[in-house]
Design an enzyme around this catalytic site. Structure first.
Site, mmCIF file in Angstrom:
data_model
loop_
_atom_site.group_PDB
_atom_site.id
_atom_site.type_symbol
_atom_site.label_atom_id
_atom_site.label_comp_id
_atom_site.label_asym_id
_atom_site.label_seq_id
_atom_site.Cartn_x
_atom_site.Cartn_y
_atom_site.Cartn_z
ATOM 1 N N GLN A 78 0.841 -1.200 0.000
ATOM 2 C CA GLN A 78 0.000 0.000 0.000
ATOM 3 C C GLN A 78 0.880 1.254 0.000
ATOM 4 O O GLN A 78 1.258 1.766 1.045
ATOM 5 C CB GLN A 78 -0.947 0.008 1.210
ATOM 6 C CG GLN A 78 -1.956 1.119 1.115
ATOM 7 C CD GLN A 78 -3.044 1.012 2.157
ATOM 8 O OE1 GLN A 78 -3.120 0.069 2.930
ATOM 9 N NE2 GLN A 78 -3.892 2.006 2.178
ATOM 10 N N PHE A 79 1.173 1.743 -1.210
ATOM 11 C CA PHE A 79 2.041 2.914 -1.337
ATOM 12 C C PHE A 79 1.425 4.161 -0.717
ATOM 13 O O PHE A 79 2.141 5.078 -0.316
ATOM 14 C CB PHE A 79 2.411 3.172 -2.804
ATOM 15 C CG PHE A 79 1.310 3.755 -3.637
ATOM 16 C CD1 PHE A 79 1.224 5.128 -3.804
ATOM 17 C CD2 PHE A 79 0.365 2.947 -4.252
ATOM 18 C CE1 PHE A 79 0.210 5.680 -4.576
ATOM 19 C CE2 PHE A 79 -0.646 3.474 -5.019
ATOM 20 C CZ PHE A 79 -0.729 4.854 -5.178
ATOM 21 N N THR A 80 0.112 4.195 -0.567
ATOM 22 C CA THR A 80 -0.545 5.385 -0.005
ATOM 23 C C THR A 80 -0.203 5.617 1.456
ATOM 24 O O THR A 80 -0.491 6.690 1.994
ATOM 25 C CB THR A 80 -2.079 5.319 -0.177
ATOM 26 O OG1 THR A 80 -2.577 4.161 0.486
ATOM 27 C CG2 THR A 80 -2.463 5.284 -1.649
#
Length: 150
Positions: A78-80
């Site tokens: 999850q890059f966010t």
């Protein structure tokens, strides 16, 4: 590396309408990777997570790790998690590693967790649009960032 860990009674991930992974009692781990992350971050974080005492013992005290509780693990990229929100209303993801850096680190993290637990863990599909379903048990949600080890 930055993670959000949720103690769950069950969790699953679906991609394009197909369930690709699911677990029962255990940990759902969302992991975000930065360009500056290294193997030492993976090693420290995997040890910390697998020994984190967040499961209830016979006295209903959070005194057992996922190892002790023989729980399952589901890891989702999850890059966010590296969103910068200080300016404006549109998050910036400039600190999140690009796939050529993030994928090998993500895969190494998964392998290290498996080594620590001596069992296979479930994963999402890196970079895919995933639908994650979970029942948070507690609720128990913990964040850890390897840049804040000290």
């Amino acid at each position: 590396m930055r993670v959000v860990i949720q103690r769950v009674s069950e969790a699953s991930v679906t991609v394009e309408g197909k369930r690709i992974a699911e677990i029962q009692k255990g940990l759902l781990i969302f992991v975000g990777i930065e360009d500056t992350d290294k193997q030492e971050d993976i090693d420290w974080l995997a040890q910390k997570i697998t020994n984190l005492r967040v499961f209830a013992d016979e006295n209903d005290v959070m005194n057992l790790s996922v190892k002790d509780a023989k729980g399952d693990v589901l890891i989702i990229s999850q890059f966010t998690l590296h969103a910068l929100t200080k300016k404006g209303n549109r998050p910036s993801y400039i600190k999140a590693a690009k796939p050529n850096i993030a994928v090998p680190l993500y895969e190494a993290f998964v392998k290290k967790i498996e080594q620590e637990l001596d069992k296979t863990v479930q994963t999402g599909d890196f970079g895919a649009n995933m639908k994650v379903a979970l029942i948070n048990d507690g609720p128990v949600t913990i964040t850890i960032d390897t840049k804040n080890k000290e």
